[in-house]
Design an enzyme around this catalytic site. Structure first.
Site, PDB file in Angstrom:
ATOM      1  N   ASP A 113      11.077  -2.447   1.829  1.00  0.00           N
ATOM      2  CA  ASP A 113      11.768  -1.165   1.713  1.00  0.00           C
ATOM      3  C   ASP A 113      12.243  -0.605   3.043  1.00  0.00           C
ATOM      4  OD1 ASP A 113      11.721  -0.875  -1.006  1.00  0.00           O
ATOM      5  OD2 ASP A 113       9.730   0.020  -1.038  1.00  0.00           O
ATOM      6  N   HIS A 128       1.681  -3.614   3.175  1.00  0.00           N
ATOM      7  CA  HIS A 128       1.842  -4.327   1.918  1.00  0.00           C
ATOM      8  C   HIS A 128       0.515  -4.956   1.547  1.00  0.00           C
ATOM      9  CE1 HIS A 128       3.469  -6.833  -1.232  1.00  0.00           C
ATOM     10  NE2 HIS A 128       4.587  -6.145  -1.134  1.00  0.00           N
TER      11      HIS A 128
HETATM   12  N1  ACO Z   1       1.117   3.584   7.203  1.00  0.00           N
HETATM   13  C1  ACO Z   1      -0.054   3.819   7.842  1.00  0.00           C
HETATM   14  N2  ACO Z   1      -1.210   3.272   7.461  1.00  0.00           N
HETATM   15  C2  ACO Z   1      -1.188   2.443   6.420  1.00  0.00           C
HETATM   16  C3  ACO Z   1      -0.007   2.138   5.727  1.00  0.00           C
HETATM   17  C4  ACO Z   1       1.180   2.759   6.153  1.00  0.00           C
HETATM   18  N3  ACO Z   1       2.330   2.544   5.543  1.00  0.00           N
HETATM   19  N4  ACO Z   1      -0.279   1.286   4.722  1.00  0.00           N
HETATM   20  C5  ACO Z   1      -1.586   1.056   4.783  1.00  0.00           C
HETATM   21  N5  ACO Z   1      -2.147   1.752   5.802  1.00  0.00           N
HETATM   22  C6  ACO Z   1      -3.544   1.772   6.203  1.00  0.00           C
HETATM   23  C7  ACO Z   1      -4.322   2.743   5.304  1.00  0.00           C
HETATM   24  O1  ACO Z   1      -4.334   4.038   5.841  1.00  0.00           O
HETATM   25  C8  ACO Z   1      -5.688   2.106   5.306  1.00  0.00           C
HETATM   26  O2  ACO Z   1      -6.317   2.377   6.538  1.00  0.00           O
HETATM   27  P1  ACO Z   1      -7.905   2.592   6.622  1.00  0.00           P
HETATM   28  O3  ACO Z   1      -8.492   1.279   6.188  1.00  0.00           O
HETATM   29  O4  ACO Z   1      -8.154   2.920   8.047  1.00  0.00           O
HETATM   30  O5  ACO Z   1      -8.238   3.697   5.670  1.00  0.00           O
HETATM   31  C9  ACO Z   1      -5.375   0.610   5.296  1.00  0.00           C
HETATM   32  O6  ACO Z   1      -4.102   0.483   5.922  1.00  0.00           O
HETATM   33  C10 ACO Z   1      -5.299   0.038   3.892  1.00  0.00           C
HETATM   34  O7  ACO Z   1      -4.381   0.851   3.152  1.00  0.00           O
HETATM   35  P2  ACO Z   1      -4.290   0.860   1.588  1.00  0.00           P
HETATM   36  O8  ACO Z   1      -3.447   2.008   1.154  1.00  0.00           O
HETATM   37  O9  ACO Z   1      -5.675   0.759   1.012  1.00  0.00           O
HETATM   38  O10 ACO Z   1      -3.566  -0.509   1.344  1.00  0.00           O
HETATM   39  P3  ACO Z   1      -2.971  -0.961  -0.011  1.00  0.00           P
HETATM   40  O11 ACO Z   1      -2.940  -2.440   0.004  1.00  0.00           O
HETATM   41  O12 ACO Z   1      -3.658  -0.307  -1.142  1.00  0.00           O
HETATM   42  O13 ACO Z   1      -1.494  -0.324   0.044  1.00  0.00           O
HETATM   43  C11 ACO Z   1       0.755   0.056   0.121  1.00  0.00           C
HETATM   44  C12 ACO Z   1      -0.334  -1.011   0.082  1.00  0.00           C
HETATM   45  C13 ACO Z   1       0.622   0.978  -1.113  1.00  0.00           C
HETATM   46  C14 ACO Z   1       2.113  -0.616   0.054  1.00  0.00           C
HETATM   47  C15 ACO Z   1       0.618   0.879   1.407  1.00  0.00           C
HETATM   48  O14 ACO Z   1       0.781   0.039   2.534  1.00  0.00           O
HETATM   49  C16 ACO Z   1       1.574   2.055   1.471  1.00  0.00           C
HETATM   50  O15 ACO Z   1       1.313   3.097   0.875  1.00  0.00           O
HETATM   51  N6  ACO Z   1       2.744   1.900   2.186  1.00  0.00           N
HETATM   52  C17 ACO Z   1       3.714   2.938   2.292  1.00  0.00           C
HETATM   53  C18 ACO Z   1       4.565   3.000   1.027  1.00  0.00           C
HETATM   54  C19 ACO Z   1       5.493   1.809   0.943  1.00  0.00           C
HETATM   55  O16 ACO Z   1       6.183   1.459   1.880  1.00  0.00           O
HETATM   56  N7  ACO Z   1       5.543   1.221  -0.267  1.00  0.00           N
HETATM   57  C20 ACO Z   1       6.415   0.094  -0.547  1.00  0.00           C
HETATM   58  C21 ACO Z   1       5.612  -1.181  -0.660  1.00  0.00           C
HETATM   59  S1  ACO Z   1       6.680  -2.550  -0.987  1.00  0.00           S
HETATM   60  C22 ACO Z   1       7.081  -2.404  -2.586  1.00  0.00           C
HETATM   61  O17 ACO Z   1       6.344  -1.901  -3.395  1.00  0.00           O
HETATM   62  C23 ACO Z   1       8.359  -2.855  -3.041  1.00  0.00           C
END
Ligand code: ACO
Length: 400
Positions: free
Chosen positions: A327, A273
């Site tokens: 979620d 998140h």
């Molecule tokens: N699984 C594995 N690695 C992850 C995850 C995940 N779910 N989320 C983030 N990371 C890692 C990324 O790979 C990245 O790693 P790196 O720095 O080594 O490249 C780092 O954490 C940062 O990730 P970002 O995608 O840049 O983080 P951001 O803040 O943009 O993303 C998000 C947040 C979109 C929610 C992300 O965690 C994600 O895609 N999660 C999975 C989808 C999800 O569950 N969405 C629901 C969110 S809650 C809601 O909207 C109601």
């Protein structure tokens, strides 16, 4: 840079850092929702989410979010009554929904039907308090009816009418499943709606505020937010969580699944998140609600997989601050309530409409149209050529 200091178009990449995803960029002041992402705390209008989930109802919480204070008994009765009176949707909306393809995603059906309300109540008198109140009531009242209606229509049935003797959540479950649910199921569903009602400037709420800032009608505001919520990185993730748990299959596969996904740089759905570096407090409450449901109605084998995944993820992703988000457990709760998987996100929308409307009102209070800047990286001073003289390689360029 000082607050509110205007930027000039001549200021470009050297002076203004690019912030993809606007991470950490404040774009408004807000008094609606506070998140402490390090301690895993969430409050609406100063009330902790744990207290609201334990004590309040979804409609009372919606009132709090939108009008700023908890209602007194008369205000609450009036609000509940008004919403009950506006639950029905016009036969024209129902007929329009009957023309939607049954194979279409319910979020697309909801976005279209929410937008269509603007055709029926199109005065755009957003400076008239009565119009604002009526729009709030109509949207909170009618969105659940439209979600339930599409579910029956796509099965080839006529939607059923709301029942005035049932409270908000019990009535929704009745319209969806065509039978009156156990009061525990309705109570837990109502708590889920409280948990999803608001979460500061997430993507869909930002979308709502951007749309609101143009001074368009609230139905367009909600329709644009529904479209934004639909994506798998936002509200759509809860559908994908169950698919992922089924792919993992059993608790002992959780570790190897994580290792492979991390090696392939795949996101683990329901984890991570932008705001939290610890477990999302809503995920903890949803997990408790799931356990309450399982204790009463029987367990779900996917819950064991989910718990194993959470345990195995801690040593692999915890150091990056990646923990279960809202979620992760919500899909298991909804599944136990007998709700089809592709309705999980529309149900999120039923709840989040309160947060969107709270932000709509707040945006109108101090409105300035959103119009961010960009750093232009494209071509300059090109000369138009007749078609036969053009180099067509650019047409294959996926960047364009
Ligand atoms: N699984 C594995 N690695 C992850 C995850 C995940 N779910 N989320 C983030 N990371 C890692 C990324 O790979 C990245 O790693 P790196 O720095 O080594 O490249 C780092 O954490 C940062 O990730 P970002 O995608 O840049 O983080 P951001 O803040 O943009 O993303 C998000 C947040 C979109 C929610 C992300 O965690 C994600 O895609 N999660 C999975 C989808 C999800 O569950 N969405 C629901 C969110 S809650 C809601 O909207 C109601």
């Amino acid at each position: 840079m000082k607050e509110n200091q205007p930027l000039h178009t001549s200021q470009t990449s050297d002076e203004v850092p690019l912030r993809p995803g606007l991470e950490g960029v404040p774009v408004t002041r807000s008094a609606i929702c506070d998140i402490d992402g390090l301690q895993g705390k969430l409050s609406y209008r100063g009330y902790s989410i744990a207290e609201l989930t334990a004590q309040s109802s979804f409609l009372e919480t919606s009132y709090l979010l939108i009008w700023g204070n908890l209602p007194n008994p008369q205000q609450l009765r009036d609000f509940e009554k008004e919403i009950q009176m506006h639950r029905r949707v016009s036969f024209r909306v129902r007929d329009m929904m009957k023309c939607f393809p049954a194979s279409g995603h319910p979020m697309d059906a909801l976005q279209s039907s929410a937008a269509s309300l603007g055709l029926f109540y199109s005065r755009r008198a957003i400076d008239n308090p009565q119009y604002v109140y009526d729009a709030v009531v109509r949207l909170i009242a009618k969105i659940p009816t439209m979600v339930a209606a599409f579910q029956l229509i796509r099965k080839g049935q006529d939607p059923i009418q709301p029942r005035d003797d049932l409270a908000y959540s019990a009535n929704f479950l009745y319209m969806l499943t065509e039978r009156e649910q156990d009061p525990l199921a309705a109570r837990i569903f109502d708590k889920c709606l409280i948990l999803h009602a608001e979460h500061s400037l997430n993507a869909s709420t930002f979308s709502a505020r951007v749309t609101a800032s143009t001074l368009t009608d609230p139905y367009a505001v909600v329709a644009s937010a529904v479209g934004t919520l639909a994506g798998p990185l936002h509200g759509g993730a809860n559908e994908d969580v169950l698919t992922m748990l089924e792919t993992i299959g059993s608790p002992e596969n959780a570790g190897s699944y994580l290792d492979q996904a991390i090696a392939k740089k795949q996101k683990i759905m329901g984890f991570g998140h932008r705001e939290y570096r610890v477990k999302d407090p809503r995920a903890s409450i949803l997990q408790e609600l799931a356990e309450e449901l399982f204790a009463r109605f029987g367990s779900d084998e996917m819950y064991e997989v989910a718990k194993a995944l959470e345990k195995e993820a801690e040593p692999r992703l915890g150091s990056k601050g990646i923990y279960p988000n809202v979620d992760f457990y919500s899909g298991l709760v909804y599944r136990k309530l007998g709700i089809p998987r592709d309705l999980f996100t529309p149900i999120f929308a039923i709840s989040r409409v309160s947060g969107w409307l709270a932000h709509w009102r707040e945006q109108l209070g101090t409105n300035r149209i959103f119009r961010p800047s960009q750093i232009y990286k494209g071509e300059q001073n090109r000369k138009w050529l007749p078609p036969e003289q053009r180099n067509t390689t650019n047409l294959q360029n996926p960047q364009i």
